[in-house]
Scaffold this active site. Structure first.
Site, PDB file in Angstrom:
ATOM      1  N   CYS A   1       0.803  -1.233   0.000  1.00 51.39           N
ATOM      2  CA  CYS A   1       0.000   0.000   0.000  1.00 51.39           C
ATOM      3  C   CYS A   1       0.835   1.280   0.000  1.00 51.39           C
ATOM      4  O   CYS A   1       0.274   2.371  -0.150  1.00 51.39           O
ATOM      5  CB  CYS A   1      -0.914   0.009   1.214  1.00 51.39           C
TER       6      CYS A   1
ATOM      7  N   HIS B   1      -3.619   7.774   5.404  1.00 51.52           N
ATOM      8  CA  HIS B   1      -3.716   6.442   4.829  1.00 51.52           C
ATOM      9  C   HIS B   1      -5.152   5.938   4.981  1.00 51.52           C
ATOM     10  O   HIS B   1      -5.728   5.414   4.030  1.00 51.52           O
ATOM     11  CB  HIS B   1      -2.715   5.503   5.491  1.00 51.52           C
TER      12      HIS B   1
ATOM     13  N   LYS C   1      -9.918   7.544   0.437  1.00 56.48           N
ATOM     14  CA  LYS C   1     -10.288   6.143   0.174  1.00 56.48           C
ATOM     15  C   LYS C   1     -11.785   5.937   0.361  1.00 56.48           C
ATOM     16  O   LYS C   1     -12.371   5.003  -0.196  1.00 56.48           O
ATOM     17  CB  LYS C   1      -9.506   5.193   1.077  1.00 56.48           C
TER      18      LYS C   1
ATOM     19  N   HIS D   1      -9.444   1.687  -1.866  1.00 55.57           N
ATOM     20  CA  HIS D   1      -8.006   1.491  -1.632  1.00 55.57           C
ATOM     21  C   HIS D   1      -7.393   0.890  -2.888  1.00 55.57           C
ATOM     22  O   HIS D   1      -7.618  -0.278  -3.205  1.00 55.57           O
ATOM     23  CB  HIS D   1      -7.823   0.568  -0.437  1.00 55.57           C
TER      24      HIS D   1
ATOM     25  N   PHE E   1       1.224  -2.892   4.621  1.00 56.74           N
ATOM     26  CA  PHE E   1       1.510  -4.225   5.137  1.00 56.74           C
ATOM     27  C   PHE E   1       3.012  -4.493   4.982  1.00 56.74           C
ATOM     28  O   PHE E   1       3.641  -4.084   4.008  1.00 56.74           O
ATOM     29  CB  PHE E   1       0.746  -5.285   4.348  1.00 56.74           C
TER      30      PHE E   1
END
Length: 402
Positions: free
Chosen positions: A162, A294, A326, A331, A390
């Site tokens: 991401c 984010h 988002k 996303h 991640f």
């Protein structure tokens, strides 16, 4: 060190087929998330996504190109064409040699992979198209952009889940800043909205079945999107000498690793990355007016990010605006930071702060100004774009108004 500015931007994503359309959608708080229109959708537990709708590749690419370009590459090329056209640059001679491409992408040609797995496993065929490998490789988009525009400088793809786009744009920024390039075409793309792509994400149990509601107490997960955004980063004196229109200036970047957990984010390292980015940019916390978060809509990410912002900004955190787009476009995984940078350029250029839509219930653990549901007119001089991926890979960009 040399200054770096943005002189072009382009996109195709669930809320717009151009940068101008995307800005308009962000102003209106328009949602691009809806029912998925993909093969075997009835076999999926998750049946919504931020899909680029009413898109026909045959309207913009010929048959030979379609045989070579996965959907993520198509989106990248369309975005690059818009960005480079706006910049007014033509890449010949020494400028071509001093211009490169750095793009973010996580899944590569997922649609191509999905289609060809069906061919060999479901249909039992023993042959696939000879272009399958060059079509699905992660660097396909970067390579095709370099070929279409004659870009002979440093060109590569960054894959950090991401955070891919933010890492890519940070590398582009540093290449120009330190003199390794004059111009860089940068951003990111993703298209994982196929049966295999969505099914894989279902396994993580972090997906929402109805909506993306970042920072809202009743949020229930993230929603995937697809698309691309591409920018032209250019050395400031080079841009000024040719009379280019400057959209914004990139002034800082930082990247760190949590080195801890493959999926759970770290508040301490997110805060450290934010602080390092501001230090690199030479700005104090009280100079920052807006953060594009984010903000995935998962409990782990939202609470951790809000706590990190509070730690990094101290008392100024209460005066910051922070939103997650988002909630509108979903996303985009490896491409998400690039589309989100458009919210940052809109804040700096237009004085409009994109909202966090779908916000319904305050969460005491996300007690910041998340610009709920409606865009806001506000003049800001410095903005941040956060990406926390991640694998514990963090990347934060800092920009200012010119």
């Amino acid at each position: 060190m040399r200054r770096v500015v943005i002189t072009g931007q382009g996109t195709i994503n669930p809320i717009g087929t151009s940068a101008a359309e995307t800005w308009e959608a962000m102003r209106e708080g328009r949602c691009g998330i809806g029912p998925l229109d993909i093969r075997d959708v009835e076999r999926l537990a998750i049946q919504i996504g931020g899909q680029v709708r009413n898109y026909d590749p045959e309207e913009v690419f010929n048959r030979q190109q379609i045989a070579l370009y996965d959907r993520f590459t198509q989106f990248t090329l369309l975005s690059a064409r818009e960005a480079i056209a706006q910049s007014g640059l033509t890449f010949v001679g020494s400028l071509a040699a001093r211009t490169g491409v750095v793009l973010g992408n996580s899944g590569g040609g997922m649609n191509t992979l999905d289609e060809n797995y069906r061919t060999v496993y479901e249909e039992g065929k023993n042959r696939v198209h000879p272009f399958v490998v060059p079509k699905l490789m992660n660097n396909a988009a970067a390579s095709h952009v370099s070929m279409e525009f004659n870009l002979k400088g440093p060109s590569f793809t960054v894959a950090t889940a991401c955070a891919s786009s933010n890492h890519a744009m940070g590398q582009a920024f540093q290449l120009i800043r330190h003199g390794a390039a004059e111009v860089m075409v940068t951003g990111g793309s993703e298209s994982m909205l196929c049966f295999g792509g969505v099914k894989a994400w279902e396994g993580l149990r972090v997906m929402s079945k109805d909506a993306c509601r970042p920072f809202s107490a009743n949020r229930n997960g993230m929603v995937q999107g697809e698309g691309a955004a591409v920018f032209v980063f250019e050395e400031y004196e080079h841009a000024r000498a040719r009379g280019a229109e400057i959209i914004a200036e990139v002034i800082g970047f930082a990247m760190t690793s949590d080195a801890a957990d493959i999926v759970m984010p770290s508040k301490q390292n997110a805060a450290r990355t934010i602080s390092l980015a501001m230090k690199d940019a030479g700005v104090n916390p009280d100079q920052v007016g807006y953060i594009n978060a984010h903000g995935t809509g998962t409990a782990a990410n939202d609470k951790t990010e809000c706590a990190a912002v509070a730690d990094a900004f101290g008392h100024h955190a209460d005066r910051l605006m922070i939103s997650s787009t988002k909630s509108m476009h979903g996303h985009l995984i490896g491409g998400t930071g690039a589309v989100e940078l458009l919210a940052c350029t809109m804040a700096l250029r237009e004085g409009v702060i994109a909202p966090t839509i779908g916000y319904e219930e305050p969460d005491p653990e996300c007690a910041l100004d998340v610009v709920p549901n409606e865009a806001r007119d506000a003049a800001v001089d410095v903005v941040l774009s956060n990406a926390f991926a991640f694998g514990g890979l963090n990347a934060v960009l800092v920009m200012r108004r010119v």
